[in-house]
Design an enzyme around this catalytic site. Sequence first.
Site, mmCIF file in Angstrom:
data_model
loop_
_atom_site.group_PDB
_atom_site.id
_atom_site.type_symbol
_atom_site.label_atom_id
_atom_site.label_comp_id
_atom_site.label_asym_id
_atom_site.label_seq_id
_atom_site.Cartn_x
_atom_site.Cartn_y
_atom_site.Cartn_z
ATOM 1 N N HIS A 111 61.909 -74.877 111.573
ATOM 2 C CA HIS A 111 60.986 -74.070 112.382
ATOM 3 C C HIS A 111 61.422 -72.599 112.445
ATOM 4 C CE1 HIS A 111 59.107 -77.785 113.956
ATOM 5 N NE2 HIS A 111 60.356 -78.240 114.002
ATOM 6 N N SER A 131 62.098 -49.126 96.676
ATOM 7 C CA SER A 131 61.211 -48.264 97.452
ATOM 8 C C SER A 131 61.132 -46.883 96.819
ATOM 9 C CB SER A 131 61.723 -48.147 98.894
ATOM 10 O OG SER A 131 60.994 -47.169 99.619
ATOM 11 N N GLU A 142 58.251 -62.237 95.038
ATOM 12 C CA GLU A 142 56.911 -61.776 95.375
ATOM 13 C C GLU A 142 55.954 -61.991 94.210
ATOM 14 O OE1 GLU A 142 57.701 -57.766 96.502
ATOM 15 O OE2 GLU A 142 58.746 -58.341 98.347
ATOM 16 N N LYS A 163 67.167 -49.224 98.649
ATOM 17 C CA LYS A 163 66.506 -50.466 99.062
ATOM 18 C C LYS A 163 66.321 -51.389 97.862
ATOM 19 C CE LYS A 163 62.890 -51.771 102.352
ATOM 20 N NZ LYS A 163 62.487 -53.047 101.806
#
Length: 467
Positions: free
Chosen positions: A192, A322, A335, A328
Amino acid sequence: MSVFRLEKDSIGYVEVPVDHLWGAQTQRSLRYFKISYEKMPNEIIIALAQIKYVAAMINSDLGYLDPDIAKAIMYAADEIISGNHFSEFPVSLWQTGSGTQSNMNMNEVLANRANTLLFNNQKKNNSNKQLVHPNDHVNKCQSSNDVFPTAMHIAAVVMLKERLLPAIIDFNKTLFDKSNNFKDIIKIGRTHLQDAVPLTLGQEMSGWLSMLEHNVIRINDSITDLYELALGGTAVGTGLNAYPEYSVRAAKELAILTKHPFVTAKNKFESLATCDALVHSHSALKCLAVSLIKISNDIRWLSSGPRCGIGELNIPENEPGSSIMPGKINPTQCEAMNMLCYQVLGNDTTINIAGSSGNFELNVCKPVIIYNVLQSIRLLSDGIKSLHYHCVMGIKPNIDRINYLLNSSLMLVTALNPHIGYDKSSEIVKIAYKYGLSLKDAAVKSGYLTEEEFKNFVKIENMVNDL
């Protein structure tokens, strides 16, 4: 300025560019189906050429096709099978639901190419044999209604067996190695999205491996139905204008040519009227996509951070993440995998609806079904390779972060349940959370345990046994 020649079909004459091999029906298709830019996948083009190659060979062997014409058709078909002439197949995917335009496109290209070969040979031998006709010779003993679903099955089997399954199996080898290498790294589990009891990183990754192993089984099971070929059923499944031995021999020769165990369909009426085998097969691809989304999301969560997220895994630094934030690094492979899997799930919906669109003796949504099936196979095959080689192979555990989170977890209290019960254990968790204490300090503060008892009862290494 374009130069044209006249080609004739059953409706009349049509101008066709002289520098192309297609004929009248293909040219009509280009005129009446100017819809988007999707074309028939090359895998289908190759499968159609394989069917025509085998048909010409068998018709010649049975004495129903002139040997020279058959040889010319087979030579032309072999050129396409070898990867030539793909630019000669321009018809839109959005065409007749039986794939007739694509079948006739193939018939015309092979006929014209065979005619060129025969003409050159005739000039050498001063002969004047009959020229090749796209319907009477190339399409002999066939109908678009049995040729196109046969090509669909061939293309799907070849792609599944030669492209997708090897990619999954190769990926599984790496997951097996990672699971084994990380079998002693104990980390906190999560359910969860909340802290749960410990497990090892190897155990966690073994779950990913098992998911993909089950997907291999599902895909292989679904291929069994795809081995059945409709060829020989001709227009409605009765085999009209085909010879009794044709369908069995055609399947046998296609099995030899493709190196896959194709057989003639037991019931040609079913194989023309439905695409159930492909609907079933794509459902296995849907399951694979769902598994890959889960794996990708686990990697994204576990590598989140690096300082303000979970940060238990370090992923490869493939490219800057980025355009504005220096340094980053993003989970880009995950993705990309998620996006292509969402496309596969969408394809499944299209295939389900199209698969239900059979009326009487023919399904009339075949092109869109095979387009989506083959796209899904390509996406999954390439996506798995990309995730495998550019992400998973380079995953490394962040041991310091893993240990910090493990020892900070309040869910280690679960080990106390057998000794002091659920309610008292829950009270200890609440004390620890409220006062910002360690679990051990909270246990002592509660008065239910001594420090020594806590150490004896809460041994993390005893909480991660393999079943």
